[in-house]
Write a protein that holds these residues in place. Structure first.
Motif, PDB file in Angstrom:
ATOM      1  N   CYS A 230       2.146 -10.537  23.325  1.00 54.09           N
ATOM      2  CA  CYS A 230       1.360 -12.379  22.930  1.00 54.09           C
ATOM      3  C   CYS A 230       0.892 -13.058  22.886  1.00 54.09           C
ATOM      4  CB  CYS A 230       0.765 -11.502  20.850  1.00 54.09           C
ATOM      5  SG  CYS A 230       0.748 -10.498  20.664  1.00 54.09           S
TER       6      CYS A 230
ATOM      7  N   ASN B 236       2.214 -13.484  17.056  1.00 58.24           N
ATOM      8  CA  ASN B 236       2.364 -12.124  16.217  1.00 58.24           C
ATOM      9  C   ASN B 236       3.343 -12.794  15.433  1.00 58.24           C
ATOM     10  OD1 ASN B 236       1.571 -10.117  15.405  1.00 58.24           O
ATOM     11  ND2 ASN B 236       2.679  -9.664  17.358  1.00 58.24           N
TER      12      ASN B 236
ATOM     13  N   GLN C  88       3.803  -5.024  11.827  1.00 56.49           N
ATOM     14  CA  GLN C  88       3.820  -3.425  12.943  1.00 56.49           C
ATOM     15  C   GLN C  88       4.584  -3.062  12.365  1.00 56.49           C
ATOM     16  OE1 GLN C  88       3.044  -5.939  15.284  1.00 56.49           O
ATOM     17  NE2 GLN C  88       1.477  -7.619  14.575  1.00 56.49           N
TER      18      GLN C  88
ATOM     19  N   SER D 108      -1.219  -0.715  17.253  1.00 58.70           N
ATOM     20  CA  SER D 108      -2.133  -1.492  16.928  1.00 58.70           C
ATOM     21  C   SER D 108      -3.021  -1.393  16.660  1.00 58.70           C
ATOM     22  CB  SER D 108      -2.442  -0.553  18.442  1.00 58.70           C
ATOM     23  OG  SER D 108      -3.595  -0.828  19.443  1.00 58.70           O
ATOM     24  N   LEU D 109      -3.479  -0.733  15.829  1.00 57.37           N
ATOM     25  CA  LEU D 109      -4.394  -1.051  14.578  1.00 57.37           C
ATOM     26  C   LEU D 109      -4.148  -2.211  14.017  1.00 57.37           C
ATOM     27  CD1 LEU D 109      -5.410   2.629  13.250  1.00 57.37           C
ATOM     28  CD2 LEU D 109      -6.771   1.310  14.990  1.00 57.37           C
TER      29      LEU D 109
ATOM     30  N   THR E  34      -2.191  -4.731  14.549  1.00 55.06           N
ATOM     31  CA  THR E  34      -3.058  -6.053  15.341  1.00 55.06           C
ATOM     32  C   THR E  34      -4.456  -6.363  15.979  1.00 55.06           C
ATOM     33  OG1 THR E  34      -2.034  -4.740  17.739  1.00 55.06           O
ATOM     34  CG2 THR E  34      -0.632  -6.230  16.804  1.00 55.06           C
ATOM     35  N   MET E  35      -4.849  -5.176  15.546  1.00 52.68           N
ATOM     36  CA  MET E  35      -6.862  -5.204  16.159  1.00 52.68           C
ATOM     37  C   MET E  35      -7.103  -6.857  14.996  1.00 52.68           C
ATOM     38  SD  MET E  35      -9.360  -2.228  17.161  1.00 52.68           S
ATOM     39  CE  MET E  35      -8.075  -1.519  18.040  1.00 52.68           C
TER      40      MET E  35
ATOM     41  N   ALA F 212      -5.836  -9.701  16.529  1.00 53.00           N
ATOM     42  CA  ALA F 212      -7.248 -10.475  17.275  1.00 53.00           C
ATOM     43  C   ALA F 212      -7.990 -11.345  17.457  1.00 53.00           C
ATOM     44  CB  ALA F 212      -5.882  -9.082  18.357  1.00 53.00           C
TER      45      ALA F 212
ATOM     46  N   TYR G 215      -7.703 -11.099  22.838  1.00 52.11           N
ATOM     47  CA  TYR G 215      -7.995  -9.732  22.481  1.00 52.11           C
ATOM     48  C   TYR G 215      -7.455  -8.066  22.665  1.00 52.11           C
ATOM     49  CZ  TYR G 215      -9.844  -6.175  19.261  1.00 52.11           C
ATOM     50  OH  TYR G 215     -10.553  -5.357  18.310  1.00 52.11           O
ATOM     51  N   TRP G 216      -7.713  -7.736  23.940  1.00 46.96           N
ATOM     52  CA  TRP G 216      -7.044  -6.934  24.311  1.00 46.96           C
ATOM     53  C   TRP G 216      -5.537  -6.571  24.647  1.00 46.96           C
ATOM     54  CZ3 TRP G 216      -9.224  -2.766  22.823  1.00 46.96           C
ATOM     55  CH2 TRP G 216     -11.261  -2.808  22.982  1.00 46.96           C
TER      56      TRP G 216
ATOM     57  N   VAL H 245      -3.822  -6.284  21.080  1.00 48.79           N
ATOM     58  CA  VAL H 245      -3.905  -4.598  21.057  1.00 48.79           C
ATOM     59  C   VAL H 245      -3.128  -3.779  21.358  1.00 48.79           C
ATOM     60  CG1 VAL H 245      -5.416  -2.964  20.493  1.00 48.79           C
ATOM     61  CG2 VAL H 245      -6.846  -5.149  20.324  1.00 48.79           C
TER      62      VAL H 245
ATOM     63  N   GLY I  28       0.529  -4.426  20.209  1.00 56.15           N
ATOM     64  CA  GLY I  28       0.958  -3.583  18.860  1.00 56.15           C
ATOM     65  C   GLY I  28       1.521  -2.186  19.457  1.00 56.15           C
TER      66      GLY I  28
END
Length: 422
Positions: free
Chosen positions: A144, A151, A157, A187-188, A190-191, A194, A308-309, A312, A315
């Motif tokens: 990140c 983060n 998380q 991952s959701l 951190t989405m 992001a 962004y990715w 994600v 995460g």
């Protein structure tokens, strides 16, 4: 006609001498205190080291005062050497060696009491296993922050991964499905970070804190609901992987070849993230958007999309680290069971200087001191376990203060970017 010439400025050489008297003085004082301790308090005491799993009768006893005296003198000598001035690379090595000598001396002192034995294989194997949540959390932070996004939400998380891992494992009957569910949950989590960090450019520290509180509230509520339903929060056991005859190698066998899958995934991910960051085009672009996003933008990199990715994907690592708390330890989920270790993972990231290999070293320090504190507490040692658990944080302060070289975050870390900005 004579032409005036101007000498070109000398390039900055990483091998230039570094003189930091304050750091050297600190190590001289620590070394002096250890010498004083050895001469006045440790006479007649011995410290026993035992190989406890592969060679049951192998043990060694060393006079505690002599070892502490030698290590104290070594720390003081290294401090004096740093005051004189050393090349940059050797300066960092000398500082790390001084810290290691001090910690090792304290360790010999802690295990000098009657009834305490340093059981090398069990302690080292336990230290490696206990370092795993720090590795996964810190690697998530590295990805990140190398991308320019702070983060702070690693704790949340972890919680989402720990809860979802147990829930999915109970529903499917598969511990491996639980691990996958934990990764998706991380991952959701951190989405949202992001999205808010890149599109809406909200303060990333504030968002991270809010996401932590959101995860704590959600998992606590779901825990209360699942208590009313049988069979949705029972512990699952992850088998220990034994590598045949390799597990019988003294010291290395129990430490490296008789562990749970979390250990092997963690070590592999350290190598994978390091390789991706420093040996691939993706890694070059990631480091570029974290250091100078305008330059990366001018070369055709979509800065916000890459950020962004990357967040994600990071995460996934944090979520898998969350599964360690439940599936890795064969425990059911409990409220706030991560106990703030997500914030410790951030400290590990700083100790490791945002480098996966440094993260591994920092995580091992935290895991080792945690294991030592547990071992001494179980043995009834008079050395307070809280004092030993404090050591990793002291090391973090030493690093942040620049006593082993300064820890510098990526230049654009936490700075939103709009296309066309300079």
């Amino acid at each position: 006609m004579a032409v005036d010439t101007v000498a070109a400025p000398a390039l900055v050489d990483d091998r230039a001498l570094s003189r930091h008297p304050k750091a050297g003085i600190v190590y001289i004082v620590l070394g002096g205190l250890l010498v004083l301790l050895a001469l006045t308090k440790l006479g007649g005491l011995t410290t026993t080291v035992e190989i406890d799993k592969t060679l049951s009768d192998a043990s060694w006893a060393a006079p505690t005062s002599t070892v502490v005296l030698i290590l104290g003198l070594a720390a003081a000598a290294l401090g004096a050497w740093m005051i004189v001035g050393l090349p940059q690379r050797r300066y960092k090595i000398a500082g790390a060696a001084a810290v290691a000598a001090t910690v090792l001396a304290l360790l010999f002192w802690a295990y000098s009491e009657e009834g305490t034995v340093f059981r090398a294989e069990s302690i080292l194997a336990g230290a490696l296993f206990l370092s795993m949540p720090y590795i996964f959390g810190a690697l998530s932070g590295v990805v990140c922050e190398r991308s320019g996004v702070i983060n702070i939400g690693i704790e949340g998380q972890f919680l989402m991964g720990a809860f979802t891992g147990v829930l999915v494992a109970n529903i499917t009957g598969s511990v491996y499905a639980g691990m996958l569910g934990a990764m998706i949950a991380g991952s959701l989590s951190t989405m949202l970070l992001a999205l808010l960090a890149t599109k809406y450019q909200v303060n990333q520290v504030v968002v991270g804190v809010i996401l932590n509180l959101l995860a704590l509230g959600f998992t606590s509520f779901m825990y209360d609901q699942l208590k009313k339903a049988d069979g949705f929060n029972t512990a699952f056991s992850v088998p220990t992987i034994t590598w045949g005859p390799l597990a019988d190698i003294p010291v290395l066998g129990p430490v490296l070849f008789q562990q749970k899958i979390f250990v092997y995934v963690g070590l592999v991910m350290v190598a994978v993230v390091w390789f991706l960051l420093y040996r691939t085009r993706w890694g070059l672009r990631t480091r570029a958007v974290g250091e100078h996003p305008a330059a990366a933008d001018s070369m055709g990199v979509n800065v916000n999309r890459l950020r962004y990715w990357n967040v994600v994907a990071a995460g996934l690592l944090a979520g898998f680290g969350g599964a360690w708390f439940t599936l890795g330890n064969s425990l059911a989920f409990n409220k706030n069971m991560t106990a703030g270790l997500g914030f410790v993972a951030l400290a590990v990231m700083i100790v490791g200087r945002w480098n996966p290999l440094g993260v591994l070293a920092g995580a091992l320090i935290f895991g080792f001191t945690t294991q030592i504190a547990r071992d001494l507490s179980a043995a009834g040692s008079s050395v307070p376990g809280e004092f030993l658990q404090m050591l990793p944080y002291a090391v973090t302060l030493v690093v942040v203060a620049g006593l082993i070289g300064k820890a510098k975050a990526p230049a654009a870390d936490g700075v939103p970017y709009n296309p066309g900005d300079k």
